[in-house]
Design a protein around this motif. Structure first.
Motif, PDB file in Angstrom:
ATOM      1  N   PRO A   1      69.727  52.936  19.480  1.00 48.15           N
ATOM      2  CA  PRO A   1      69.390  54.422  19.927  1.00 48.15           C
ATOM      3  C   PRO A   1      68.179  54.105  19.154  1.00 48.15           C
ATOM      4  O   PRO A   1      67.341  55.875  19.049  1.00 48.15           O
ATOM      5  N   HIS A   2      67.678  54.094  17.650  1.00 44.35           N
ATOM      6  CA  HIS A   2      66.563  54.073  17.244  1.00 44.35           C
ATOM      7  C   HIS A   2      65.704  53.289  17.618  1.00 44.35           C
ATOM      8  O   HIS A   2      64.809  54.343  16.975  1.00 44.35           O
ATOM      9  N   VAL A   3      65.564  52.892  18.867  1.00 41.26           N
ATOM     10  CA  VAL A   3      64.060  52.664  19.443  1.00 41.26           C
ATOM     11  C   VAL A   3      63.430  53.684  19.632  1.00 41.26           C
ATOM     12  O   VAL A   3      64.242  54.599  20.845  1.00 41.26           O
ATOM     13  N   GLU A   4      61.823  53.758  19.431  1.00 43.60           N
ATOM     14  CA  GLU A   4      61.426  54.961  20.425  1.00 43.60           C
ATOM     15  C   GLU A   4      61.051  53.673  21.791  1.00 43.60           C
ATOM     16  O   GLU A   4      60.360  53.235  22.143  1.00 43.60           O
ATOM     17  N   VAL A   5      61.827  54.857  22.900  1.00 40.97           N
ATOM     18  CA  VAL A   5      61.432  54.181  24.251  1.00 40.97           C
ATOM     19  C   VAL A   5      60.306  55.437  24.831  1.00 40.97           C
ATOM     20  O   VAL A   5      61.030  56.421  25.360  1.00 40.97           O
ATOM     21  N   VAL A   6      59.424  54.313  25.847  1.00 42.62           N
ATOM     22  CA  VAL A   6      58.298  55.308  26.601  1.00 42.62           C
ATOM     23  C   VAL A   6      58.051  54.902  27.285  1.00 42.62           C
ATOM     24  O   VAL A   6      58.106  53.651  28.197  1.00 42.62           O
ATOM     25  N   LYS A   7      58.064  55.437  28.977  1.00 41.37           N
ATOM     26  CA  LYS A   7      57.643  55.299  29.623  1.00 41.37           C
ATOM     27  C   LYS A   7      56.261  54.899  29.960  1.00 41.37           C
ATOM     28  O   LYS A   7      55.313  55.678  29.334  1.00 41.37           O
ATOM     29  N   ALA A   8      55.783  53.312  30.546  1.00 39.05           N
ATOM     30  CA  ALA A   8      54.513  53.089  30.315  1.00 39.05           C
ATOM     31  C   ALA A   8      54.554  52.093  31.163  1.00 39.05           C
ATOM     32  O   ALA A   8      55.323  51.276  31.682  1.00 39.05           O
ATOM     33  N   ASP A   9      53.697  50.896  31.826  1.00 37.95           N
ATOM     34  CA  ASP A   9      53.333  50.186  32.594  1.00 37.95           C
ATOM     35  C   ASP A   9      52.453  49.609  32.194  1.00 37.95           C
ATOM     36  O   ASP A   9      50.796  49.710  31.732  1.00 37.95           O
ATOM     37  N   LEU A  10      52.185  48.037  32.343  1.00 41.12           N
ATOM     38  CA  LEU A  10      50.843  47.129  31.765  1.00 41.12           C
ATOM     39  C   LEU A  10      50.238  47.318  32.812  1.00 41.12           C
ATOM     40  O   LEU A  10      49.448  46.699  32.829  1.00 41.12           O
ATOM     41  N   ASP A  11      50.322  46.991  34.091  1.00 41.41           N
ATOM     42  CA  ASP A  11      48.873  47.809  35.561  1.00 41.41           C
ATOM     43  C   ASP A  11      48.367  49.020  34.708  1.00 41.41           C
ATOM     44  O   ASP A  11      47.750  48.900  35.185  1.00 41.41           O
TER      45      ASP A  11
ATOM     46  N   VAL B   1      60.179  50.225  15.973  1.00 35.60           N
ATOM     47  CA  VAL B   1      60.205  49.381  17.343  1.00 35.60           C
ATOM     48  C   VAL B   1      60.064  50.600  18.475  1.00 35.60           C
ATOM     49  O   VAL B   1      60.504  51.903  18.687  1.00 35.60           O
ATOM     50  N   ARG B   2      58.512  50.482  18.998  1.00 32.46           N
ATOM     51  CA  ARG B   2      58.379  51.452  20.305  1.00 32.46           C
ATOM     52  C   ARG B   2      58.452  50.599  21.565  1.00 32.46           C
ATOM     53  O   ARG B   2      58.098  49.347  21.199  1.00 32.46           O
ATOM     54  N   ALA B   3      59.622  50.680  22.483  1.00 33.96           N
ATOM     55  CA  ALA B   3      59.688  49.522  23.808  1.00 33.96           C
ATOM     56  C   ALA B   3      59.004  50.875  24.967  1.00 33.96           C
ATOM     57  O   ALA B   3      59.056  51.924  25.198  1.00 33.96           O
ATOM     58  N   ILE B   4      58.577  49.605  25.450  1.00 32.11           N
ATOM     59  CA  ILE B   4      57.877  50.543  26.394  1.00 32.11           C
ATOM     60  C   ILE B   4      59.166  49.930  27.725  1.00 32.11           C
ATOM     61  O   ILE B   4      59.263  48.797  28.319  1.00 32.11           O
ATOM     62  N   THR B   5      58.491  50.772  28.580  1.00 33.84           N
ATOM     63  CA  THR B   5      59.926  50.285  30.942  1.00 33.84           C
ATOM     64  C   THR B   5      59.054  51.146  31.286  1.00 33.84           C
ATOM     65  O   THR B   5      58.607  52.137  31.405  1.00 33.84           O
ATOM     66  N   ARG B   6      59.528  50.960  32.776  1.00 32.02           N
ATOM     67  CA  ARG B   6      58.723  51.998  33.860  1.00 32.02           C
ATOM     68  C   ARG B   6      60.144  53.137  33.473  1.00 32.02           C
ATOM     69  O   ARG B   6      59.703  54.476  34.479  1.00 32.02           O
ATOM     70  N   ASP B   7      61.210  52.572  33.672  1.00 32.62           N
ATOM     71  CA  ASP B   7      62.446  53.629  34.110  1.00 32.62           C
ATOM     72  C   ASP B   7      63.124  53.729  31.841  1.00 32.62           C
ATOM     73  O   ASP B   7      64.280  53.284  32.171  1.00 32.62           O
ATOM     74  N   PRO B   8      62.731  54.097  31.322  1.00 27.60           N
ATOM     75  CA  PRO B   8      63.481  54.990  29.838  1.00 27.60           C
ATOM     76  C   PRO B   8      65.022  55.373  30.209  1.00 27.60           C
ATOM     77  O   PRO B   8      65.525  54.863  29.760  1.00 27.60           O
ATOM     78  N   ALA B   9      65.411  55.843  31.527  1.00 25.27           N
ATOM     79  CA  ALA B   9      66.352  56.573  31.906  1.00 25.27           C
ATOM     80  C   ALA B   9      67.764  55.459  31.917  1.00 25.27           C
ATOM     81  O   ALA B   9      68.867  55.529  31.404  1.00 25.27           O
ATOM     82  N   LYS B  10      66.684  53.900  32.716  1.00 24.19           N
ATOM     83  CA  LYS B  10      67.706  52.848  33.057  1.00 24.19           C
ATOM     84  C   LYS B  10      67.620  51.918  31.675  1.00 24.19           C
ATOM     85  O   LYS B  10      68.672  51.156  31.590  1.00 24.19           O
ATOM     86  N   ALA B  11      67.193  52.079  30.331  1.00 26.12           N
ATOM     87  CA  ALA B  11      66.698  50.910  29.846  1.00 26.12           C
ATOM     88  C   ALA B  11      67.399  51.012  28.743  1.00 26.12           C
ATOM     89  O   ALA B  11      68.132  49.566  28.651  1.00 26.12           O
TER      90      ALA B  11
END
Length: 278
Positions: free
Chosen positions: A38-48, A24-34
């Motif tokens: 822990p098994h999820v790949e968190v990536v800084k990205a934005d639909l904009d 699972v790869r999850a995008i968020t504007r602020d990975p530090a606050k997501a």
């Protein structure tokens, strides 16, 4: 198999992330606050920024509706190899009230040439946290001008259940599922259930519609959305929608897909009791 989840820190997206199997790869504007597992790949990205979305190796996409870039996002996803898109849409599309927000996203997905499924939930129970939470926490009151008016809120976990299923299971291509929520309740019923969950008797403030509107805006709701919630404006702004022929039916789609009835509002209130405690 990699699934990309957009809107991953939202009420529904967060549950989708937690419930999916595989990579699972999850995008968020602020990975530090997501605060995702822990098994999820968190990536800084934005639909904009469609060009910045991490589609490499992604086969399945959970798409939060963001009309300004939906076409570009979908086109980029398909070019990268995405083969299934599940769209978080709205029941307002089913009933014809939405033509400029969720509907264009649905159309972009349908024209993509890949497998698609739309989820069309109705009223989110989670809206009560922002609408009613401030006054309940402050003094145990509820700000709503019509305590006996009806609603049919859905638990966000029910939406996530269906999203997870159709992302991971074949047989749902080309379908739009209406997720109505359980049978209708009055606002008074909902306040009773929240009160029971937090061990507190809640009362309604004696407010006019205009006073309720001013209050909702003061606690952070966009005025256009607050006007719709109170019946002062249409789903897309302008004149109020005509709900005179609207029936609060319980769509069978959730139970047909999961084999379970919708979670009740009382269950939702217990699950969110901490959000209403002062």
């Amino acid at each position: 198999m990699t699934t990309l989840v957009t809107g991953a820190t939202g009420n529904v997206g967060r549950l989708v992330v937690r419930g999916l199997s595989g990579h699972v790869r999850a995008i968020t504007r602020d990975p530090a606050k997501a605060d995702l597992p822990p098994h999820v790949e968190v990536v800084k990205a934005d639909l904009d920024d469609p060009d910045g979305l991490p589609f490499d190796g992604v086969e399945r996409l959970y798409l939060f509706a963001h009309p300004p870039t939906a076409q570009a996002v979908v086109e980029r996803a398909v070019r990268a190899g995405v083969r299934r898109i599940v769209t978080l849409s709205s029941g307002a599309v089913t009933y014809g009230y939405d033509t400029t927000h969720h509907l264009p996203v649905e159309r972009a997905v349908e024209a993509s040439g890949v497998e698609w499924t739309h989820l069309r939930p109705g009223e989110f129970a989670a809206n009560k946290i922002d609408l009613w939470g401030p006054s309940i926490r402050e003094d145990g009151t509820v700000v709503h001008p019509e305590p006996d008016s009806l609603g049919q809120p859905i638990h966000e976990a029910d939406i996530a259940d269906v999203a997870i299923k159709v992302l991971q299971e074949d047989g749902h291509a080309g379908k739009a599922y209406d997720l109505s929520g359980p049978p209708q309740l009055t606002q008074r019923d909902m306040a009773r259930d929240i009160g029971a969950a937090i061990g507190r008797t809640l009362t309604f403030r004696d407010v006019t519609v205009d006073e309720a509107l001013a209050y909702y805006v003061s606690v952070g709701w966009p005025e256009e959305i607050a006007r719709y919630v109170l019946g002062l404006g249409g789903y897309e702004g302008g004149e109020p929608d005509d709900f005179s022929d609207y029936e609060f039916v319980v769509s069978p789609d959730y139970e047909n897909l999961t084999g379970r009835p919708y979670r009740t509002f009382a269950r939702w209130a217990r699950d969110h009791a901490a959000d209403f405690r002062g």
